[in-house]
Design a protein around this motif. Structure first.
Motif, PDB file in Angstrom:
ATOM      1  N   HIS A 165       0.844  -1.188   0.000  1.00 49.75           N
ATOM      2  CA  HIS A 165       0.000   0.000   0.000  1.00 49.75           C
ATOM      3  C   HIS A 165       0.888   1.250   0.000  1.00 49.75           C
ATOM      4  N   ILE A 166       0.584   2.160  -0.892  1.00 41.98           N
ATOM      5  CA  ILE A 166       1.367   3.391  -1.022  1.00 41.98           C
ATOM      6  C   ILE A 166       0.532   4.567  -0.511  1.00 41.98           C
ATOM      7  N   GLU A 167       1.161   5.415   0.314  1.00 44.56           N
ATOM      8  CA  GLU A 167       0.467   6.565   0.914  1.00 44.56           C
ATOM      9  C   GLU A 167      -0.846   6.090   1.555  1.00 44.56           C
ATOM     10  N   TYR A 168      -0.695   5.198   2.509  1.00 42.44           N
ATOM     11  CA  TYR A 168      -1.845   4.513   3.106  1.00 42.44           C
ATOM     12  C   TYR A 168      -2.252   5.164   4.423  1.00 42.44           C
ATOM     13  N   HIS A 169      -3.549   5.400   4.572  1.00 35.79           N
ATOM     14  CA  HIS A 169      -4.087   5.995   5.801  1.00 35.79           C
ATOM     15  C   HIS A 169      -3.987   4.985   6.947  1.00 35.79           C
ATOM     16  N   LEU A 170      -3.336   5.403   8.024  1.00 36.80           N
ATOM     17  CA  LEU A 170      -3.118   4.526   9.174  1.00 36.80           C
ATOM     18  C   LEU A 170      -3.802   5.119  10.395  1.00 36.80           C
ATOM     19  N   ASP A 171      -4.659   4.332  11.010  1.00 36.62           N
ATOM     20  CA  ASP A 171      -5.429   4.758  12.180  1.00 36.62           C
ATOM     21  C   ASP A 171      -4.841   4.102  13.434  1.00 36.62           C
ATOM     22  N   TYR A 172      -4.207   4.906  14.285  1.00 36.20           N
ATOM     23  CA  TYR A 172      -3.664   4.369  15.531  1.00 36.20           C
ATOM     24  C   TYR A 172      -4.423   4.934  16.735  1.00 36.20           C
ATOM     25  N   SER A 173      -5.699   5.279  16.520  1.00 37.82           N
ATOM     26  CA  SER A 173      -6.510   5.888  17.577  1.00 37.82           C
ATOM     27  C   SER A 173      -6.735   4.992  18.803  1.00 37.82           C
TER      28      SER A 173
ATOM     29  N   TRP B 152      -4.557   3.787  20.495  1.00 34.05           N
ATOM     30  CA  TRP B 152      -3.435   4.087  21.383  1.00 34.05           C
ATOM     31  C   TRP B 152      -3.245   5.592  21.624  1.00 34.05           C
ATOM     32  N   ALA B 153      -3.748   6.427  20.713  1.00 33.25           N
ATOM     33  CA  ALA B 153      -3.667   7.885  20.871  1.00 33.25           C
ATOM     34  C   ALA B 153      -4.974   8.472  20.346  1.00 33.25           C
ATOM     35  N   PRO B 154      -5.724   9.191  21.149  1.00 32.72           N
ATOM     36  CA  PRO B 154      -7.046   9.677  20.743  1.00 32.72           C
ATOM     37  C   PRO B 154      -7.039  10.373  19.381  1.00 32.72           C
ATOM     38  N   GLU B 155      -7.909   9.873  18.490  1.00 28.50           N
ATOM     39  CA  GLU B 155      -8.068  10.417  17.134  1.00 28.50           C
ATOM     40  C   GLU B 155      -6.741  10.471  16.368  1.00 28.50           C
ATOM     41  N   GLY B 156      -5.874   9.521  16.684  1.00 26.45           N
ATOM     42  CA  GLY B 156      -4.568   9.492  16.028  1.00 26.45           C
ATOM     43  C   GLY B 156      -4.612   8.822  14.667  1.00 26.45           C
ATOM     44  N   PHE B 157      -4.045   9.476  13.688  1.00 28.47           N
ATOM     45  CA  PHE B 157      -3.957   8.892  12.349  1.00 28.47           C
ATOM     46  C   PHE B 157      -2.784   9.537  11.613  1.00 28.47           C
ATOM     47  N   GLY B 158      -2.347   8.882  10.565  1.00 25.61           N
ATOM     48  CA  GLY B 158      -1.261   9.411   9.751  1.00 25.61           C
ATOM     49  C   GLY B 158      -1.227   8.684   8.431  1.00 25.61           C
ATOM     50  N   THR B 159      -0.197   8.937   7.653  1.00 25.15           N
ATOM     51  CA  THR B 159      -0.064   8.321   6.340  1.00 25.15           C
ATOM     52  C   THR B 159       1.272   7.602   6.233  1.00 25.15           C
TER      53      THR B 159
ATOM     54  N   ALA C 278       3.376   1.707  12.714  1.00 26.39           N
ATOM     55  CA  ALA C 278       3.299   0.245  12.825  1.00 26.39           C
ATOM     56  C   ALA C 278       2.042  -0.179  13.578  1.00 26.39           C
ATOM     57  N   LEU C 279       1.698   0.548  14.627  1.00 31.21           N
ATOM     58  CA  LEU C 279       0.461   0.257  15.350  1.00 31.21           C
ATOM     59  C   LEU C 279      -0.750   0.449  14.435  1.00 31.21           C
ATOM     60  N   GLY C 280      -0.718   1.500  13.621  1.00 31.81           N
ATOM     61  CA  GLY C 280      -1.806   1.733  12.678  1.00 31.81           C
ATOM     62  C   GLY C 280      -1.920   0.624  11.653  1.00 31.81           C
ATOM     63  N   ALA C 281      -0.783   0.137  11.187  1.00 33.90           N
ATOM     64  CA  ALA C 281      -0.791  -0.963  10.210  1.00 33.90           C
ATOM     65  C   ALA C 281      -1.318  -2.241  10.864  1.00 33.90           C
ATOM     66  N   HIS C 282      -0.887  -2.500  12.091  1.00 32.03           N
ATOM     67  CA  HIS C 282      -1.382  -3.684  12.792  1.00 32.03           C
ATOM     68  C   HIS C 282      -2.883  -3.564  13.053  1.00 32.03           C
TER      69      HIS C 282
END
Length: 394
Positions: free
Chosen positions: A103-111, A113-120, A156-160
């Motif tokens: 996946h390229i430039e993939y939206h990752l949701d790690y919320s 572990w961190a409130p409303e946390g996300f990144g790419t 990594a947490l978002g990917a998991h």
């Protein structure tokens, strides 16, 4: 949900230490810079090439040639090095797991572990054996290590969070590629370790979300938008050199070392404060004891061709009006040709003289200079520099 998370992964090294900083920064306008814009263009180019490779299995040299018309040679070469590394990793993952996802430039949701946390995630590779996150850092200011890197761990947490239910991997790899520094750094930990870390930082992230805790200053303040007004940082900067000084009329050796180690950081902070104060003054803020005046200005010729023509019409020879032609700097020529092509064309004409001795931290990656003959080679030059700076006591 905004374009950027309040608890962004990229600033996590800051808000995990200084928990109120995220809410403090929220009140300030987010600004961009030429370096950030350059990085955005590099990421867009990498995304285009990698998506083409994932879709077709190859890179179209015709497409690369078309991109070259709109992109400078250095960026083309640097992004291509990153893309080549990612392609190697994709092929490696597919060798051990043919159904590996990319996946390229993939939206990752790690919320979780961190409130409303996300990144790419720039590149996310998922297989039955491992997850790998590959991040492009286009800047060349400071080498960034993937080892213990909190941004990469949040990704990594978002990917998991996205793929853990579908795959049976045991490990996660996190790789940072800085092509302009020829740096590739990788950290690998087990999923169990990653999740344990996530559990450990969850309450800290909640505190940061709530804006609670005392401000804590340190090296993590470098890119904080509050650095020009933060009292904790001012106290840290102004006390970091002075607080532990020994009594006596002369500085101890360790005190001089401490000043040198802190000098660059303090100079940068002072410059930021001056720039901020001037910007605010130009917007109408009145600073006690300060005023805005016109700075020193140098004369310049507005139309060099017309000025030269007038001088020559009045009897001044061409060679007395013009400087001899000057070759562009190596950096400018590398941008023109690309580093690789520049080296191929001019390698026999490029030499790198020995650099002047410089004091740096013991943690610097460069090897110490052999000092046996250094004094004879540099004493005169260093003395001249010292005198030119205004010291007449020697």
């Amino acid at each position: 949900m905004g374009e950027h998370a309040l608890l962004s992964a990229s600033s996590s090294s800051r808000w995990l230490v200084c928990t109120p900083s995220a809410r403090m920064e929220e009140k300030l306008t987010d600004t961009t810079s030429p370096y950030a814009e350059e990085g955005t263009r590099a990421h867009a180019l990498a995304e285009q090439w990698l998506k083409e490779y994932v879709a077709t299995g190859y890179l179209d040299e015709g497409t690369l040639a078309m991109d070259a018309h709109d992109t400078d040679g250095e960026m083309m070469e640097a992004v291509r090095r990153y893309v080549d590394i990612v392609i190697e990793k994709i092929n490696e993952a597919r060798t051990v797991s043919p159904d590996a996802e990319v996946h390229i430039e993939y939206h990752l949701d790690y919320s979780p572990w961190a409130p409303e946390g996300f990144g790419t995630g720039d590149t996310v590779i998922v297989s039955d054996h491992y997850i790998e996150i590959v991040d492009l850092k286009y800047g060349k200011g400071v080498p960034v290590s993937a080892v213990g890197n909190t941004q990469m761990r949040f990704y990594a947490l978002g990917a998991h969070n996205a793929f853990g239910i579908c795959y049976g991997y045991d490990n996660v790899k996190m790789t940072i590629v800085q092509p302009r520094l020829d740096s590739v750094s990788t950290d690998e930990i087990s999923i169990a370790e990653l999740l344990a870390w996530g559990t450990q930082i969850r309450p800290i992230a909640q505190q940061a979300w709530d804006g609670k805790g005392a401000p804590v200053a340190g090296v993590h303040c470098r890119f904080c938008r509050c650095r020009t007004t933060c009292r904790a940082l001012a106290d840290y900067m102004l006390s970091s050199v002075k607080k532990d000084f020994a009594p006596g009329a002369e500085l101890e050796d360790w005190e001089i070392s401490d000043i040198i180690l802190k000098a660059k950081e303090i100079k940068s902070w002072l410059k930021d404060i001056e720039d901020y104060a001037l910007s605010e003054a130009l917007s109408g803020t009145t600073w006690p004891g300060l005023k805005v005046v016109e700075g020193i200005s140098r004369r310049k010729i507005t139309d060099e061709d017309k000025a030269a023509s007038i001088l020559q019409l009045n009897g001044y020879e061409h060679d007395t009006v013009y400087k001899p032609r000057e070759l562009k700097t190596i950096t400018e020529l590398e941008k023109l040709c690309g580093k690789k092509h520049f080296s191929e064309l001019l390698k026999e004409f490029i030499e790198k003289p020995e650099g002047k001795p410089t004091l740096v931290s013991e943690t610097d990656r460069r090897e110490p200079m052999p000092l046996q003959d250094v004094a004879d080679d540099f004493d005169d030059t260093l003395l001249e520099d010292f005198i030119q700076k205004g010291d007449k006591t020697l």
